[in-house]
Enzyme design. Sequence first.
Site, PDB file in Angstrom:
ATOM      1  CD  GLU A 214      40.674 -48.638 -19.629  1.00  0.00           C
ATOM      2  OE1 GLU A 214      41.185 -47.603 -19.158  1.00  0.00           O
ATOM      3  OE2 GLU A 214      39.471 -48.917 -19.475  1.00  0.00           O
TER       4      GLU A 214
ATOM      5  CD  GLU B 194      35.600 -53.445 -18.123  1.00  0.00           C
ATOM      6  OE1 GLU B 194      35.198 -52.272 -18.104  1.00  0.00           O
ATOM      7  OE2 GLU B 194      36.765 -53.781 -17.829  1.00  0.00           O
TER       8      GLU B 194
HETATM    9  C1  XIL Z   1      34.981 -48.621 -12.960  1.00  0.00           C
HETATM   10  C2  XIL Z   1      34.074 -48.976 -11.801  1.00  0.00           C
HETATM   11  O1  XIL Z   1      32.853 -49.446 -12.303  1.00  0.00           O
HETATM   12  C3  XIL Z   1      33.842 -47.768 -10.936  1.00  0.00           C
HETATM   13  O2  XIL Z   1      33.125 -48.118  -9.759  1.00  0.00           O
HETATM   14  C4  XIL Z   1      35.169 -47.119 -10.545  1.00  0.00           C
HETATM   15  O3  XIL Z   1      34.929 -45.921  -9.849  1.00  0.00           O
HETATM   16  C5  XIL Z   1      36.012 -46.833 -11.773  1.00  0.00           C
HETATM   17  O4  XIL Z   1      36.182 -48.031 -12.515  1.00  0.00           O
HETATM   18  N1  XIL Z   1      36.874 -49.914 -17.517  1.00  0.00           N
HETATM   19  C6  XIL Z   1      37.356 -50.793 -16.591  1.00  0.00           C
HETATM   20  C7  XIL Z   1      36.724 -50.884 -15.255  1.00  0.00           C
HETATM   21  O5  XIL Z   1      38.247 -51.599 -16.923  1.00  0.00           O
HETATM   22  O6  XIL Z   1      37.632 -51.235 -14.241  1.00  0.00           O
HETATM   23  C8  XIL Z   1      36.027 -49.610 -14.891  1.00  0.00           C
HETATM   24  O7  XIL Z   1      35.320 -49.797 -13.653  1.00  0.00           O
HETATM   25  C9  XIL Z   1      35.089 -49.190 -15.997  1.00  0.00           C
HETATM   26  C10 XIL Z   1      35.852 -48.932 -17.263  1.00  0.00           C
END
Ligand code: XIL
Length: 386
Positions: free
Chosen positions: A174, A291
Amino acid sequence: MNRRTLIQRGIQLGLGTLASTALPGAHAVAASGKRGEPVATETTGKGALKAVAAARGLLLGCAVDTTLMRQDAAYQAALREQFNCVVGENCMKFGPTQPQPGTYFFDDADALVRFAEENHMKIRGHNFVWHEAKPAWLDATLTRENAASILTNHIRTVGGRYRGKVHSWDVVNEAIWLEDGRPDGLRTASPWFQTLGEQYLALAFRTAHETDPKALLTYNEYGIESDSDSESRKRAATLALLKRLKAAGVPVHALGVQSHLRAGSPASYAKGAAELTQGAQELGLKLFVTEMDVKDDSLESDNIAVRDAAVASVYSTYLDAMLQSKATHAVLTWGVSDAHTWLNRGTRFREKHPTRKQRPLLLDDADAPKPAFYAMRQSLWQASKR
Ligand code: XIL
């Protein structure tokens, strides 16, 4: 009820519910390949997602909550049955792995790697560099003088521990945030950018490559999937960043497209998917859907069958588009069942319906396959026929 009975019950529920409610589009998300043609009647074995994905040479994975993995046999069974790839939902991030300066914690990440190796699953590492999931000490400690060594030591220590075991690492997560107003779109509110400037990206990728030469190094980004103007702009900035990195000889091998999508908004993905897959191909990069989940908070209806059908249809539309191209090598969802999705922790992602639980994933609260499961499986099956 044991896990297999739950799955079998899920087949009946999933298909039975769809058949009996005759929702618009319900047939399209039934357990079929081409419309009406069954992929398999069972949802395990040759009907498991990973089996259907393997026919197209795709990795099929999910984010794993290591606390649950340790405690919950049904969760472990679902991981084993459906997936051939895992990524730690949190356990390999900077904060969890280096809670104090120079003091590392690897119990959770080690447990995940062990589990994956025992079950012949690929491992995605997530992530080395992000402006979130930082330990409390980091912002207070980082200076222009020490930032490069803190970054490289972290990558060498964490990446080195799993050298040769990781399929791919999300090296930088990101890094684009157009709202910060830079022409190149780089996020300025990142401690790494603030201390090292834009060179932090190249430094991170080069260090990761030296540390684990076999791992595919990935740049991972969100909000770049849809055809909307704002996502199209962010997608262009992401591809431009990757082009600059490649031109400078930086070892980057893949684009991770997070794919946190939303049901009920008039989003289309045809142009987005074509630009991402072509863009990746032109740059010689693999593309990973890293994701995936589908928010249903903005749907008005409280009817679960209606909401599940809308979520499933986003899975179909999006995956059909992304799997048109052979650039796409992996599909991972951000979690396994709705019972444990990050989208239900707090109300941050439940603005419209704060008291309603979202249903963004493939299995329901009782681990039964949902319409989204069948939608994904159908898209995988169709991709294997192309
Ligand atoms: C999220 C997790 O799912 C949560 O448990 C944590 O509190 C915050 O991070 N993008 C990403 C992930 O790259 O690492 C994130 O994961 C969700 C959004």
